[in-house]
Design a protein around this motif. Structure first.
Motif, PDB file in Angstrom:
ATOM      1  N   TYR A  27       9.539   2.576  -2.630  1.00  0.00           N
ATOM      2  CA  TYR A  27       8.605   1.724  -3.360  1.00  0.00           C
ATOM      3  C   TYR A  27       7.388   2.498  -3.862  1.00  0.00           C
ATOM      4  O   TYR A  27       6.718   2.070  -4.801  1.00  0.00           O
ATOM      5  CB  TYR A  27       8.168   0.532  -2.511  1.00  0.00           C
ATOM      6  CG  TYR A  27       7.571   0.875  -1.164  1.00  0.00           C
ATOM      7  CD1 TYR A  27       6.262   1.304  -1.043  1.00  0.00           C
ATOM      8  CD2 TYR A  27       8.327   0.736   0.003  1.00  0.00           C
ATOM      9  CE1 TYR A  27       5.708   1.596   0.194  1.00  0.00           C
ATOM     10  CE2 TYR A  27       7.792   1.029   1.234  1.00  0.00           C
ATOM     11  CZ  TYR A  27       6.482   1.467   1.330  1.00  0.00           C
ATOM     12  OH  TYR A  27       5.943   1.769   2.561  1.00  0.00           O
ATOM     13  N   GLU A  30       8.444   3.737  -7.130  1.00  0.00           N
ATOM     14  CA  GLU A  30       8.500   2.582  -8.024  1.00  0.00           C
ATOM     15  C   GLU A  30       7.121   2.253  -8.563  1.00  0.00           C
ATOM     16  O   GLU A  30       6.953   1.959  -9.760  1.00  0.00           O
ATOM     17  CB  GLU A  30       9.075   1.367  -7.294  1.00  0.00           C
ATOM     18  CG  GLU A  30       9.151   0.120  -8.179  1.00  0.00           C
ATOM     19  CD  GLU A  30       9.680  -1.106  -7.458  1.00  0.00           C
ATOM     20  OE1 GLU A  30       9.587  -2.210  -8.029  1.00  0.00           O
ATOM     21  OE2 GLU A  30      10.189  -0.973  -6.324  1.00  0.00           O
ATOM     22  N   HIS A  34       5.669   1.975 -12.495  1.00  0.00           N
ATOM     23  CA  HIS A  34       4.950   0.807 -13.014  1.00  0.00           C
ATOM     24  C   HIS A  34       3.621   1.240 -13.624  1.00  0.00           C
ATOM     25  O   HIS A  34       3.269   0.815 -14.735  1.00  0.00           O
ATOM     26  CB  HIS A  34       4.686  -0.203 -11.883  1.00  0.00           C
ATOM     27  CG  HIS A  34       5.719  -1.273 -11.786  1.00  0.00           C
ATOM     28  ND1 HIS A  34       5.826  -2.306 -12.685  1.00  0.00           N
ATOM     29  CD2 HIS A  34       6.704  -1.478 -10.880  1.00  0.00           C
ATOM     30  CE1 HIS A  34       6.810  -3.097 -12.338  1.00  0.00           C
ATOM     31  NE2 HIS A  34       7.370  -2.615 -11.248  1.00  0.00           N
ATOM     32  N   ARG A  52      -0.824  -5.492 -13.976  1.00  0.00           N
ATOM     33  CA  ARG A  52       0.544  -5.060 -14.281  1.00  0.00           C
ATOM     34  C   ARG A  52       0.830  -3.668 -13.727  1.00  0.00           C
ATOM     35  O   ARG A  52       1.965  -3.367 -13.345  1.00  0.00           O
ATOM     36  CB  ARG A  52       0.785  -5.073 -15.792  1.00  0.00           C
ATOM     37  CG  ARG A  52       0.859  -6.465 -16.409  1.00  0.00           C
ATOM     38  CD  ARG A  52       1.380  -6.415 -17.829  1.00  0.00           C
ATOM     39  NE  ARG A  52       0.534  -5.635 -18.721  1.00  0.00           N
ATOM     40  CZ  ARG A  52      -0.499  -6.130 -19.397  1.00  0.00           C
ATOM     41  NH1 ARG A  52      -0.815  -7.411 -19.276  1.00  0.00           N
ATOM     42  NH2 ARG A  52      -1.207  -5.357 -20.207  1.00  0.00           N
ATOM     43  N   GLN A  55       2.282  -3.315  -9.459  1.00  0.00           N
ATOM     44  CA  GLN A  55       3.338  -4.276  -9.164  1.00  0.00           C
ATOM     45  C   GLN A  55       4.458  -3.545  -8.433  1.00  0.00           C
ATOM     46  O   GLN A  55       4.640  -2.345  -8.608  1.00  0.00           O
ATOM     47  CB  GLN A  55       3.877  -4.922 -10.438  1.00  0.00           C
ATOM     48  CG  GLN A  55       2.887  -5.817 -11.169  1.00  0.00           C
ATOM     49  CD  GLN A  55       2.551  -7.066 -10.388  1.00  0.00           C
ATOM     50  OE1 GLN A  55       3.336  -7.524  -9.550  1.00  0.00           O
ATOM     51  NE2 GLN A  55       1.391  -7.653 -10.653  1.00  0.00           N
ATOM     52  N   ASN A  56       5.218  -4.285  -7.622  1.00  0.00           N
ATOM     53  CA  ASN A  56       6.286  -3.666  -6.865  1.00  0.00           C
ATOM     54  C   ASN A  56       7.291  -4.731  -6.469  1.00  0.00           C
ATOM     55  O   ASN A  56       6.902  -5.850  -6.118  1.00  0.00           O
ATOM     56  CB  ASN A  56       5.727  -2.969  -5.622  1.00  0.00           C
ATOM     57  CG  ASN A  56       6.647  -1.895  -5.085  1.00  0.00           C
ATOM     58  OD1 ASN A  56       7.592  -2.195  -4.358  1.00  0.00           O
ATOM     59  ND2 ASN A  56       6.389  -0.647  -5.439  1.00  0.00           N
ATOM     60  N   SER A  57       8.569  -4.386  -6.507  1.00  0.00           N
ATOM     61  CA  SER A  57       9.605  -5.363  -6.172  1.00  0.00           C
ATOM     62  C   SER A  57       9.817  -5.502  -4.671  1.00  0.00           C
ATOM     63  O   SER A  57      10.487  -6.431  -4.225  1.00  0.00           O
ATOM     64  CB  SER A  57      10.930  -4.966  -6.839  1.00  0.00           C
ATOM     65  OG  SER A  57      11.432  -3.752  -6.279  1.00  0.00           O
ATOM     66  N   GLN A  58       9.231  -4.569  -3.876  1.00  0.00           N
ATOM     67  CA  GLN A  58       9.537  -4.545  -2.449  1.00  0.00           C
ATOM     68  C   GLN A  58       8.356  -4.879  -1.549  1.00  0.00           C
ATOM     69  O   GLN A  58       8.535  -5.482  -0.496  1.00  0.00           O
ATOM     70  CB  GLN A  58      10.059  -3.159  -2.059  1.00  0.00           C
ATOM     71  CG  GLN A  58      11.344  -2.764  -2.753  1.00  0.00           C
ATOM     72  CD  GLN A  58      11.831  -1.422  -2.288  1.00  0.00           C
ATOM     73  OE1 GLN A  58      12.217  -1.244  -1.133  1.00  0.00           O
ATOM     74  NE2 GLN A  58      11.792  -0.444  -3.179  1.00  0.00           N
ATOM     75  N   THR A  59       7.162  -4.463  -1.934  1.00  0.00           N
ATOM     76  CA  THR A  59       6.047  -4.608  -1.005  1.00  0.00           C
ATOM     77  C   THR A  59       4.717  -4.633  -1.747  1.00  0.00           C
ATOM     78  O   THR A  59       4.605  -4.116  -2.863  1.00  0.00           O
ATOM     79  CB  THR A  59       6.026  -3.438  -0.006  1.00  0.00           C
ATOM     80  OG1 THR A  59       4.956  -3.633   0.931  1.00  0.00           O
ATOM     81  CG2 THR A  59       5.814  -2.107  -0.704  1.00  0.00           C
ATOM     82  N   ARG A  60       3.716  -5.251  -1.111  1.00  0.00           N
ATOM     83  CA  ARG A  60       2.344  -5.207  -1.612  1.00  0.00           C
ATOM     84  C   ARG A  60       1.439  -4.420  -0.659  1.00  0.00           C
ATOM     85  O   ARG A  60       0.234  -4.378  -0.853  1.00  0.00           O
ATOM     86  CB  ARG A  60       1.803  -6.634  -1.777  1.00  0.00           C
ATOM     87  CG  ARG A  60       2.516  -7.445  -2.843  1.00  0.00           C
ATOM     88  CD  ARG A  60       1.896  -8.826  -2.994  1.00  0.00           C
ATOM     89  NE  ARG A  60       2.530  -9.591  -4.061  1.00  0.00           N
ATOM     90  CZ  ARG A  60       3.604 -10.347  -3.921  1.00  0.00           C
ATOM     91  NH1 ARG A  60       4.174 -10.451  -2.725  1.00  0.00           N
ATOM     92  NH2 ARG A  60       4.114 -11.007  -4.933  1.00  0.00           N
ATOM     93  N   ARG A 207      14.366   2.209 -11.588  1.00  0.00           N
ATOM     94  CA  ARG A 207      13.302   1.528 -10.852  1.00  0.00           C
ATOM     95  C   ARG A 207      12.220   2.473 -10.358  1.00  0.00           C
ATOM     96  O   ARG A 207      11.085   2.047 -10.115  1.00  0.00           O
ATOM     97  CB  ARG A 207      13.908   0.766  -9.668  1.00  0.00           C
ATOM     98  CG  ARG A 207      12.915  -0.064  -8.888  1.00  0.00           C
ATOM     99  CD  ARG A 207      13.608  -1.026  -7.945  1.00  0.00           C
ATOM    100  NE  ARG A 207      14.467  -0.387  -6.974  1.00  0.00           N
ATOM    101  CZ  ARG A 207      14.020   0.180  -5.837  1.00  0.00           C
ATOM    102  NH1 ARG A 207      12.739   0.191  -5.564  1.00  0.00           N
ATOM    103  NH2 ARG A 207      14.869   0.722  -4.997  1.00  0.00           N
ATOM    104  N   CYS A 208      12.544   3.746 -10.206  1.00  0.00           N
ATOM    105  CA  CYS A 208      11.612   4.703  -9.605  1.00  0.00           C
ATOM    106  C   CYS A 208      11.274   5.844 -10.553  1.00  0.00           C
ATOM    107  O   CYS A 208      12.100   6.254 -11.379  1.00  0.00           O
ATOM    108  CB  CYS A 208      12.209   5.287  -8.319  1.00  0.00           C
ATOM    109  SG  CYS A 208      12.462   4.076  -7.013  1.00  0.00           S
TER     110      CYS A 208
END
Length: 227
Positions: A27, A30, A34, A52, A55-60, A207-208
């Protein structure tokens, strides 16, 4: 740092990557992608642009953990004083200037923005901008210039120095030294082609971020600091 300890760590790190079926910290790469795709300080809606970027699809967890919420505060700065906030980032990302001075000015600027905000909103409960542990400053730099900087925690920095048997272990944050150490480690990592090959396999290219990045050296530091 002891050469043999670095070489041994690089070999262990390569074996660890080869044994993994996925990278537990992919991530981070990733987030770099972003940020690279969305960073635009000329955007007429800078707060939305900044949102924007992070942002991350897995974790904040890179920008929000419990009461540690630097992204939320920085969004507040972008919303209430975009010219000053933009100037802070312009200076931080100006590679013609000394890195230590840029980091210091960024922290001071965040202090000033928070004080101004509290002055305009006396009932606000905000009393911290969460950038003085340098994690977010390193994150901004590592996302903007991944080939020169990388994500940071003091624990990984110190743990890696101890693992490499460095003589002088810092008692306080020293981002310039950390980044210098990462660049040194990359010279050893680049000599072990298995690492780059395995990372290409573990990090999904759609994604990365897959370009040159000190994130690999930072990952090595985290690895040796915890194993």
């Amino acid at each position: 740092m002891v050469l043999a300890r670095i070489q041994e760590a690089v070999e262990r790190y390569a074996r660890w990557l080869e044994a993994m079926t996925y990278h537990p910290y992919d991530y981070e790469w990733e987030l770099i992608l972003h940020f690279q795709a969305h960073w635009n300080p000329q955007d007429p809606q800078p707060a939305q642009m900044f949102d924007r970027c992070l942002q991350n699809s897995q974790t904040r967890r890179l920008w929000r953990q419990g009461n540690w919420q630097p992204k939320r505060i920085m969004l507040l700065f972008w919303q209430t004083d975009p010219p000053t906030t933009k100037a802070l980032f312009d200076d931080l990302f100006d590679e013609t200037r000394d890195i230590e001075a840029r980091i210091g000015r960024f922290c001071f600027g965040c202090d000033t923005l928070l004080a101004d905000y509290k002055h305009r909103h006396p009932t606000s409960i905000e009393n911290h901008h969460y950038h003085d542990d340098y994690r977010m400053i390193a994150l901004y730099l590592g996302c903007r210039y991944p080939e020169r900087y990388a994500f940071y925690t003091f624990e990984a920095f110190v743990g890696a120095l101890r693992a490499f048997q460095a003589r002088d272990i810092p008692a306080h944050h020293d981002l310039p030294r950390y980044f210098k150490m990462l660049r040194t480690l990359m010279t050893f990592i680049d000599k072990e082609p298995r690492i780059a090959v395995r990372l290409r396999e573990l990090l999904p290219s759609k994604r990365c971020y897959t370009g040159p990045a000190l994130a690999t050296a930072a990952d090595l530091c985290r690895f040796v600091a915890t194993r």
